[in-house]
Design a protein around this motif. Structure first.
Motif, PDB file in Angstrom:
ATOM      1  N   VAL A 251       1.854  -3.341  -2.458  1.00  0.00           N
ATOM      2  CA  VAL A 251       1.003  -3.836  -3.549  1.00  0.00           C
ATOM      3  C   VAL A 251      -0.470  -3.575  -3.220  1.00  0.00           C
ATOM      4  O   VAL A 251      -1.254  -3.177  -4.090  1.00  0.00           O
ATOM      5  N   GLY A 252      -0.824  -3.759  -1.929  1.00  0.00           N
ATOM      6  CA  GLY A 252      -2.205  -3.465  -1.502  1.00  0.00           C
ATOM      7  C   GLY A 252      -2.566  -2.024  -1.791  1.00  0.00           C
ATOM      8  O   GLY A 252      -3.648  -1.732  -2.307  1.00  0.00           O
TER       9      GLY A 252
ATOM     10  N   ALA B 192       6.187  -5.207   1.312  1.00  0.00           N
ATOM     11  CA  ALA B 192       5.838  -5.450  -0.094  1.00  0.00           C
ATOM     12  C   ALA B 192       4.342  -5.720  -0.237  1.00  0.00           C
ATOM     13  O   ALA B 192       3.680  -5.194  -1.145  1.00  0.00           O
ATOM     14  N   GLY B 193       3.797  -6.533   0.700  1.00  0.00           N
ATOM     15  CA  GLY B 193       2.360  -6.826   0.676  1.00  0.00           C
ATOM     16  C   GLY B 193       1.540  -5.562   0.819  1.00  0.00           C
ATOM     17  O   GLY B 193       0.550  -5.351   0.118  1.00  0.00           O
ATOM     18  N   GLY B 194       1.976  -4.680   1.729  1.00  0.00           N
ATOM     19  CA  GLY B 194       1.270  -3.415   1.942  1.00  0.00           C
ATOM     20  C   GLY B 194       1.375  -2.500   0.739  1.00  0.00           C
ATOM     21  O   GLY B 194       0.401  -1.851   0.344  1.00  0.00           O
TER      22      GLY B 194
ATOM     23  N   TYR C 100      -6.717 -10.440  -4.571  1.00  0.00           N
ATOM     24  CA  TYR C 100      -5.620 -10.198  -3.623  1.00  0.00           C
ATOM     25  C   TYR C 100      -6.163  -9.815  -2.245  1.00  0.00           C
ATOM     26  O   TYR C 100      -5.735 -10.353  -1.219  1.00  0.00           O
ATOM     27  N   PHE C 101      -7.143  -8.888  -2.236  1.00  0.00           N
ATOM     28  CA  PHE C 101      -7.721  -8.465  -0.950  1.00  0.00           C
ATOM     29  C   PHE C 101      -8.459  -9.631  -0.278  1.00  0.00           C
ATOM     30  O   PHE C 101      -8.425  -9.768   0.945  1.00  0.00           O
TER      31      PHE C 101
ATOM     32  N   VAL D  25      -0.698 -10.786   4.296  1.00  0.00           N
ATOM     33  CA  VAL D  25       0.333 -11.512   3.531  1.00  0.00           C
ATOM     34  C   VAL D  25       1.410 -12.043   4.484  1.00  0.00           C
ATOM     35  O   VAL D  25       1.918 -13.164   4.309  1.00  0.00           O
TER      36      VAL D  25
ATOM     37  N   MET E  22       0.753 -10.548  -6.578  1.00  0.00           N
ATOM     38  CA  MET E  22       1.550  -9.359  -6.238  1.00  0.00           C
ATOM     39  C   MET E  22       2.397  -8.923  -7.435  1.00  0.00           C
ATOM     40  O   MET E  22       2.459  -7.735  -7.770  1.00  0.00           O
TER      41      MET E  22
ATOM     42  N   THR F 183      -3.531  -5.426   4.288  1.00  0.00           N
ATOM     43  CA  THR F 183      -3.071  -6.465   3.356  1.00  0.00           C
ATOM     44  C   THR F 183      -1.646  -6.908   3.702  1.00  0.00           C
ATOM     45  O   THR F 183      -1.313  -8.092   3.586  1.00  0.00           O
TER      46      THR F 183
ATOM     47  N   GLN G   5      -0.351  -7.090   6.682  1.00  0.00           N
ATOM     48  CA  GLN G   5      -0.479  -8.017   7.808  1.00  0.00           C
ATOM     49  C   GLN G   5      -0.983  -9.390   7.338  1.00  0.00           C
ATOM     50  O   GLN G   5      -0.510 -10.435   7.796  1.00  0.00           O
TER      51      GLN G   5
ATOM     52  N   VAL H  17       8.335  -8.803   3.575  1.00  0.00           N
ATOM     53  CA  VAL H  17       7.077  -9.361   3.053  1.00  0.00           C
ATOM     54  C   VAL H  17       5.908  -8.442   3.415  1.00  0.00           C
ATOM     55  O   VAL H  17       5.048  -8.136   2.583  1.00  0.00           O
TER      56      VAL H  17
ATOM     57  N   ALA I 285      -5.808 -11.821   1.295  1.00  0.00           N
ATOM     58  CA  ALA I 285      -5.151 -11.148   2.427  1.00  0.00           C
ATOM     59  C   ALA I 285      -6.100 -11.063   3.620  1.00  0.00           C
ATOM     60  O   ALA I 285      -5.694 -11.310   4.767  1.00  0.00           O
TER      61      ALA I 285
END
Lengths: 128, 351
Positions: free
Chosen positions: B265-266, B261-263, A117-118, B308, A12, B304, B306, B258, A121
Motif C-alpha cells: 500500500v505504501g 501488505a503495508g509495504g 498513512y506515511f 505498520v 490501507m 511503511t 516496517q 502485515v 507509519a
C-alpha cells in the motif's frame, strides 16, 4: 494504539481502492487520449525536447497521458504551468472529460491518504 | 570519373562478392545496385568484366534465378567492427562473485539479513520493470535499422545520390542513438551505434549484413528482456509467498503478511503522490528519473511496511490476518503443489 491501527487499516483499504480506480483509469486513458491529443499537444512549447523523446515509450509515456488527463479535468490549473497560453478547444467527448475528472480526483484523494498513512507509519517506525 | 579512371579504380579497389541471382534480376540491375551513378559506357565495361569473371555467362541478357555470379564491388567503406556481445551473454569464465556474495551474506548481521530479505521482492520488482523498459525500447527502435538497409539499397539502385544517402543515414543513426539513450550500453557496450552499424565491404558478405545482424540481435535482446521481466515478476511473487509458507508460527505468518501488505500500500500511495507532484511541478522526467522514482517506491514501501508491522505488534497482534484472508493456506498449498519454489538462504543471497 488499537484505534490508531484500525485507522491505518482503514487508510490501507481506502488506499487500495483508490489505487485500483486510479491505475485502471490511467490505463484506459493512456489508450484513449494520446491518439486524439498527440497531434495537437505533443510538441513544443507544451513539452520540452527531452520530453518529446522520452515520453514516446512506456513507461514514461504514462506521464504524457497523465498531463492530458490533468488538462482535460482541470484546464484552468493545467494552463497555469505546462499548457500556458493554450486557447484552442480540444476534440474530446464529454464522457472522457468525466473520466479524467474522476482520475485526477482519485490522484488528489490518494495523495491525501498517502500523507496520513506515511505520517502514521513513520511515527510507528521511529517512536514505538 | 572518366571511363579509363573508372576501369583502373574498378580493377584495383574492389571486393569480390558471390551473388545469387533473384527472380526479376538483370545484370544491369544488379550492377546498378552496387555501383551508383553509372553511365552507359561504364555499365557496358562492367558487364564485360562480369562476363570475363564468369565464363558461364555467354549472353549477359540471359541469367537465371539461383545462378551464382562472381561480382567485383567497390571498396569504399571500411569493414564492420566485431559487435560487442559480451554484455548479453552469461559469463562463464570467472565465477568469483558467487563465493564472495556467499561470504558477505555469512558475515552479515541478523538485521542486515532481515533488511535484504524484505527488500528483495522490491528489488526484483524494480528489475522486472527495468527489463520491460528495455524490451519496449529495443522492440520499438529495431525498425529504424531496417530503414538503414532500405536507404542503402535505394542508394545502390541509383534512386538516391551519395549526399542524400549520407544525410538520411546520419539522421537515422542520430535518431537511434537518442532513442536508445543509456540502453545502448546494454546492447553495444561503449561502442556508439554509428560504429556498430557500418556498411560491410568484406568479401562474400552483403554490404548491409552487419545492420541485419544488429537488427536480429536487438530483437533477440528484446525477447530476452521480456522473458526476464516475466520471470522476475514470478520470482518476486514467489519470494513473498515462500516467506509466508515457510514461517514456523502463525504469528510470523501474520507479521510477514502485515509487513508485505503495508509495504504494498505504501508503494501504491507513493506512486500516486509522485505522479501528482510530477503533474503539478511539470518537471521533465528521463530514464534515470524514472528509475529513481522506482527506487523511492521500494524504499518507501519497505519503511511503511516496517512501520505498520510495529503498530500491529504494539496492538498485541490480536487479528489473525493470515487465517482470515486465507493467504497463509493458499501459499502453503501452492508450495505443496510445487508452484512456490523453496529457496535456501544462499539461493536468496545469490538472487
Amino acid at each position: 494504539m488499537e484505534m490508531l491501527f484500525h485507522v491505518t487499516l482503514g487508510l490501507m483499504g481506502f488506499g487500495v481502492l483508490i489505487g485500483l480506480v486510479y491505475f485502471s483509469l490511467w490505463a484506459v486513458l493512456h489508450k484513449m487520449l494520446p491518439p486524439v491529443l498527440d497531434p495537437l499537444l505533443f510538441r513544443e512549447p507544451w513539452f520540452q525536447k527531452s520530453e518529446l523523446v522520452n515520453y514516446q515509450f512506456f513507461p514514461l509515456s504514462l506521464i504524457r497521458s497523465l498531463n492530458y488527463s490533468y488538462l482535460l479535468a482541470w484546464p484552468d490549473m493545467a494552463k497555469r504551468r505546462r499548457f500556458k497560453g493554450l486557447d484552442r478547444k480540444l476534440p474530446v467527448r464529454a464522457g472522457l472529460i468525466v473520466l479524467c475528472r474522476i482520475h485526477i480526483s482519485a490522484a488528489f484523494a490518494g495523495t491525501l491518504v498517502a500523507i496520513f498513512y506515511f505520517s502514521i507509519a513513520l511515527y510507528a517506525l521511529f517512536f514505538l | 570519373m572518366s571511363t579509363a579512371a573508372f576501369a583502373t579504380s574498378y580493377t584495383q579497389n574492389f571486393d569480390t562478392l558471390l551473388y545469387r541471382v533473384r527472380s526479376g534480376d538483370s545484370l544491369s540491375k544488379i550492377l546498378y545496385r552496387y555501383h551508383a551513378g553509372l553511365n552507359d559506357e561504364q555499365l557496358s565495361l562492367l558487364i564485360q568484366q562480369v562476363q570475363a569473371d564468369n565464363p558461364s555467362i555467354i549472353n549477359p541478357d540471359l541469367i537465371k534465378p539461383d545462378q551464382l555470379i562472381r561480382l567485383k564491388i567497390p571498396q569504399q567503406y571500411c569493414a564492420a567492427p566485431r559487435p560487442n556481445h559480451h554484455l548479453l551473454t552469461v559469463r562463464t569464465d570467472n565465477q568469483y562473485w558467487v563465493p564472495e556474495l556467499e561470504r558477505t551474506w555469512n558475515r552479515s548481521t541478523r538485521e542486515e539479513r532481515d533488511l535484504m530479505s524484505t527488500l528483495l521482492p522490491a528489488l526484483i520488482g524494480l528489475g522486472s520493470a527495468k527489463m520491460s523498459m528495455i524490451d519496449t525500447t529495443f522492440s520499438t527502435n529495431a525498425p529504424l535499422m531496417r530503414e538503414m538497409v532500405t536507404n542503402h539499397e535505394n542508394y545502390k539502385a541509383g534512386e538516391k545520390t551519395k549526399g542524400q544517402y549520407d544525410y538520411q543515414r546520419r539522421k537515422l543513426v542520430a535518431q537511434l542513438t537518442t532513442n536508445l539513450g543509456p540502453t545502448n550500453l546494454i546492447l553495444n557496450g561503449t561502442q556508439r551505434p554509428t560504429e556498430v552499424l557500418r556498411i560491410s565491404r568484406s568479401k562474400g558478405i552483403a554490404p548491409t549484413a552487419p545492420i541485419e545482424t544488429e537488427f536480429r540481435r536487438m530483437q533477440r535482446a528484446a525477447r530476452i528482456a521480456k522473458s526476464g521481466g516475466v520471470l522476475l515478476t514470478g520470482v518476486s511473487l514467489g519470494v513473498a509467498c515462500h516467506q509466508i509458507a515457510n514461517a514456523s508460527t502463525q504469528r510470523q505468518k501474520n507479521d510477514i503478511l502485515v509487513e508485505s501488505a503495508g509495504g504494498l500500500v505504501g508503494g501504491i500511495l507513493y506512486a500516486i503522490g509522485t505522479s501528482v507532484a510530477l503533474v503539478l511541478i511539470a518537471s521533465p522526467v528521463g530514464w534515470v528519473g524514472g528509475l529513481a522514482i522506482g527506487l523511492g517506491a521500494a524504499v518507501t514501501g519497505y519503511a511503511t511496511g516496517q512501520g505498520v508491522l510495529k503498530l500491529y505488534d504494539a496492538t498485541g497482534a490480536k487479528i489473525d490476518f493470515a487465517k482470515q484472508s486465507g493467504i497463509g493456506a493458499l501459499c502453503s498449498s501452492a508450495r505443496k503443489a510445487g508452484f512456490v519454489p523453496s529457496f535456501s538462504s544462499s539461493t536468496l543471497s545469490v538472487l
